[in-house]
Each structure stands twice: as C-alpha cells, then as structure tokens.
Design a protein around this motif. Structure first.
Motif, short mmCIF file in Angstrom:
data_model
loop_
_atom_site.label_atom_id
_atom_site.label_comp_id
_atom_site.label_asym_id
_atom_site.label_seq_id
_atom_site.Cartn_x
_atom_site.Cartn_y
_atom_site.Cartn_z
N LEU A 94 0.79 -1.10 -0.10
CA LEU A 94 -0.03 -0.02 0.02
C LEU A 94 1.00 1.19 -0.07
CD1 LEU A 94 -2.89 0.94 0.43
CD2 LEU A 94 -2.55 1.26 2.71
N SER A 95 0.99 1.92 -1.16
CA SER A 95 1.73 3.17 -1.28
C SER A 95 0.87 4.41 -0.75
CB SER A 95 2.29 3.32 -2.66
OG SER A 95 1.03 3.95 -3.43
N PHE A 105 -2.68 0.57 -4.07
CA PHE A 105 -1.93 -0.77 -3.92
C PHE A 105 -0.82 -0.86 -5.17
CE2 PHE A 105 -5.07 -1.81 -1.12
CZ PHE A 105 -4.60 -2.63 -0.09
N ALA A 106 0.42 -1.13 -4.87
CA ALA A 106 1.55 -0.92 -5.86
C ALA A 106 1.83 -2.62 -6.15
CB ALA A 106 2.84 -0.15 -5.62
N ILE A 107 1.72 -3.21 -7.38
CA ILE A 107 2.29 -4.46 -7.55
C ILE A 107 3.21 -4.73 -8.69
CG2 ILE A 107 1.05 -6.58 -8.29
CD1 ILE A 107 -1.74 -5.55 -7.69
N GLY A 108 4.31 -5.38 -8.27
CA GLY A 108 5.57 -5.51 -9.09
C GLY A 108 5.30 -6.79 -9.89
N TYR A 235 2.02 13.33 -4.47
CA TYR A 235 3.14 12.73 -4.75
C TYR A 235 3.73 11.66 -3.72
CZ TYR A 235 8.19 12.32 -5.58
OH TYR A 235 9.38 11.83 -5.81
N SER A 236 3.27 11.81 -2.39
CA SER A 236 3.67 11.14 -1.40
C SER A 236 3.02 9.51 -1.33
CB SER A 236 3.30 11.77 -0.13
OG SER A 236 1.81 12.10 -0.07
N SER A 237 1.93 9.69 -2.22
CA SER A 237 1.26 8.54 -2.39
C SER A 237 1.69 7.68 -3.83
CB SER A 237 -0.26 8.66 -2.49
OG SER A 237 -0.80 8.99 -1.25
#
Length: 324
Positions: A94-95, A105-108, A235-237
């Motif tokens: 969770l960014s 949600f960031a997913i690599g 930007y922070s997210s």
C-alpha cells in the motif's frame, strides 16, 4: 441484459433475506455494513442478473466457510523470515491513497518471482491482504471520509517482465480466479506502468478477450506514469517506482519506508502485527497451526483459462521469433 439496477438490487435483497446462519455471519464480514454496495458489486460481475449474482455470492460465502476465510487474519505466516521471503518475492504494498480516499496498491508484476515458498503461502498472503483491505483499511477510510469507500486503485509495474513469466501463469491464474469469484469489482482502476515491449505484444492479443467493464478499468500509462497518477493522488502516495521518470522498481531501496513492498514498510508492519495480535487472541481458544493455510483453489472461469493460454502462446511466439 439484466433488470434495471434498482429492480435488480431489490430482487437481490429479497433473495438474501433467506440467508441463514452461518452464512449470514460470514456475509457481514463481506459487506462490513455496506450491503447495497456489496450487492451491486456482485450484480456488476454478473451483468445485473440477480439470480446469477445470488448464486455467485452464495458460492463465495460457502467458499469462505469451507476455507475458514473469516479466521485467516489470525493465521500468521511464521517464522517472520519466511514471511519476509514471501514479501521479497510477491511484490505488493500500500503506497498511499488517492485524493478521493481510495487505497493505492502497488504491484510489482515484472519482478515478482514467487519462488521462496509454496503456492499455498502466496495464496494465503494474497487473501490476507484482501481481507485486511476490506475489513480494516476500507472501513477506516470510509469513516474518515464520511461515505462508503469499497474499492481500491492498483498500479501494476511491469519492470523486469521476462519470458520467465511463463512459470508464474498458473499461480497468477489461481489468484486472479480467487479475486474474480470472491472479491469482484474491488478494483476501481488498474494502471499499468513501465511496460516493456513484451507486455505490449501480449496486450494486443489479450485486450479483445477482456470483458468491456474490465477493459474500461485498465489504463496503460506512458513511462512510469508519474504525471498521469499525480492528477489523482499526491506525490507522497505515488509508488516508489513512479516517483521520477526513468526510475525502476526494485525489491529493496535504501529508504525502506519508500519501498512499499518490503516487510519493513509501515503497511506490512501494521498488517503483520495485526495478524499476530489476532492470533494471540485466538490462542486461548485453539493453538496456532504451523505451516501454510491451505485454501481450496477454484476452477478458473473458461475466459481466464483462455486468456492465460493466449498469454502463454504469445510469450512462446515471442521467444521463438527472438531466438531466445
């Protein structure tokens, strides 16, 4: 075509009035007080057909009971080193939040290897993140914003996507099937960033196979997608791989608080501590079972099988045409 939405919801409500225990209790864990919004999610997933949506929801509730999903947030992956290995190879975190309050949600996708544990641990981890999102994060942000927030945003980083993705298709199909059948319509928008040529080649053949409602949700952004994402979040997210043009996703960054994949990130610390606390509360009732938490894998829908086979075929074609 199904019934108009208002009539469909009323019909669905009437069907759900017949729900008995223990299905009624597990349904409460699903809707978290947002009954209408939950019924609408299942209706959308079944083209506004109340009978089909009702069957889908009943299947979901029975799956939850049979696999003790209501208790999965009290089943930690132990020891911590094993959980760290899962986090290092199943890149998700969770960014932050969009300006509308939706969790990001960031997913690599490209760099996830899924090679440090059994498939059951990865499925367990995925479902725990789903349940923590739905039962802890979303109720919290709903309360903060004074309105129901029931969906999230996902930013899919394709950095590092290689032909070795063939080895992951089966696991990814299992996870996608679990989401489609039991957590439908939980993602508002998918943003694809850092897409290499191999993704573009697959996307051309997969896109026509997707349902229209899914195609509308998926946006392929140029580069790291920073400028486009800054229109909906601060930007922070931004996920760490979107912070600046030309940046690349990695499993580890010097600043652990920036990399939302790692176990050191506040999100994963809070999640893991929450699960351990829930386990401690349950320990007085029953001992913690060591080992992975086995969940029955659903048979993937025919459309998902077709998509997986198409991707596999396209990757093989790419491999042969490039002499790899």
């Amino acid at each position: 075509m199904g019934l108009p939405s208002h009539d469909a919801i009323n019909h669905f409500h009437a069907l759900m009035q017949q729900l008995d225990e223990p299905l009624r209790t597990t349904f409460q864990n699903v809707h978290q007080g947002n009954v209408n919004e939950t019924l609408m999610r299942f209706l959308k997933a079944r083209d506004w057909d109340p009978s089909k949506a009702h069957k889908m929801l009943l299947d979901c509730l029975n799956w939850r009971l049979q696999n003790e999903i209501d208790n999965i947030l009290s089943k930690p992956i132990v020891p911590a080193d094993l959980y760290r290995a899962v986090r290092d190879s199943q890149l998700i975190g969770l960014s932050g939040y969009s300006r509308e309050g939706l969790p990001v949600f960031a997913i690599g996708v490209g760099l996830s290897t899924f090679d440090k544990a059994s498939v059951h641990y990865y499925v367990q981890s995925h479902i725990q993140i789903n349940e923590y999102r739905d039962r802890v994060i979303l109720p919290s942000v709903s309360k903060k914003h004074g309105r129901p927030i029931i969906t999230c945003i996902k930013v899919l980083d394709m950095t590092g996507l290689k032909l070795s993705a063939l080895n992951q298709i089966k696991l990814l199909t299992i996870i996608a099937s679990i989401d489609d059948l039991n957590y439908p319509e939980k993602t508002n928008t998918y943003y694809v960033v850092n897409a290499p040529y191999i993704f573009s080649a697959c996307w051309k053949v997969v896109k026509p196979l997707l349902q229209e409602r899914t195609r509308r949700k998926l946006q392929v952004l140029p580069g790291c997608g920073r400028d486009e994402l800054l229109s909906i979040m601060d930007y922070s997210s931004l996920p760490h791989f979107c912070k600046k043009e030309g940046s690349r996703s990695s499993r580890h960054l010097e600043n652990g608080s920036e990399n939302c994949y790692t176990l050191d990130h506040p999100f994963h610390q809070q999640l893991y501590n929450y699960i351990k606390e829930q386990a401690r509360l349950r320990e007085a009732v029953e001992p913690i079972r060591q080992g992975s938490f086995h969940v029955d894998f659903p048979e993937p829908p025919d459309k998902e099988v077709e998509i997986a086979q198409t991707i596999e075929s396209e990757l093989h074609n790419f491999e042969n045409s490039n002499g790899v």
